[in-house]
Design a protein around this motif. Structure first.
Motif: not given
Length: 199
Positions: A179-184, A190-194
């Motif tokens: 869950l910590d890896d997914a949060l990071q 890249y995720t914010r751009r998507i």
């Protein structure tokens, strides 16, 4: 704020200027019905035969009207903004006025339909937990076996649900690391751009 339509949508709506006002009113009504109940192929075929055009042309016109009305209702465009958005299609003032009238009359109903069709993902509400430790048994003295017992409360729309979970400490550590890896990852550029492009 204007609704920007790409060239595909503009080409789908080119037939609007060839329609009379009474036929246009029928097409707007059919588009709103299709938003509520889904597409009815027999109505589209009958309309294509009446206009003496290919069924694909009528299908694209109805889908284009559905998109125009749905997106405008979703964005809650004002009468002036919607009028200006329709005028970018190059239609006459009479056609534009009829579409604007239909939009204003049906905007609330279209928003209700869109709200019913939208996804309601499961959301976290609350978590209760307890640490259970087995200290000994008849067959094994001095044993230490910790377990975590959790009750996860979630909501989905108006409904509430709860799940009872039990796991040992190594699995709990693995779960928290994942869950910590997914949060990071969700905070990465890249995720914010998507996510920005999806909105």
């Amino acid at each position: 704020m204007l609704l920007l339509l790409d060239e595909d949508h503009k080409s789908d709506l080119q037939l609007l200027d060839r329609l009379g006002l009474d036929v246009l009113a029928d097409f707007v009504r059919i588009s709103i019905e299709f938003l509520k109940n889904g597409v009815n192929k027999s109505k589209l075929t009958a309309a294509a035969n009446k206009l003496k055009v290919e069924p694909d042309v009528v299908t694209k016109l109805v889908e284009g009207l559905m998109f125009l009305l749905a997106e405008s209702s979703k964005l809650m465009l004002s009468e002036v903004d919607f009028h200006d958005s329709v005028m970018t299609l190059g239609v006459s003032e009479e056609i534009c006025g009829e579409i604007v009238r239909a939009y204003l009359e049906n905007r609330a109903a279209i928003r209700l339909v869109l709200q019913e069709l939208s996804l309601h993902p499961v959301q976290y509400h609350d978590l209760e937990w307890r640490l259970n430790v087995k200290l000994a048994s008849r067959s094994l003295q001095g044993q230490l076996t910790p377990n975590v017992l959790m009750r996860l409360h979630t909501t989905q729309g108006a409904s509430k649900d709860s799940q009872l979970l039990e796991c040992d400490i190594p699995n709990l550590v693995n779960l928290t690391n994942s869950l910590d890896d997914a949060l990071q990852e969700s905070k990465s550029q890249y995720t914010r751009r998507i996510l920005r492009n999806i909105k």
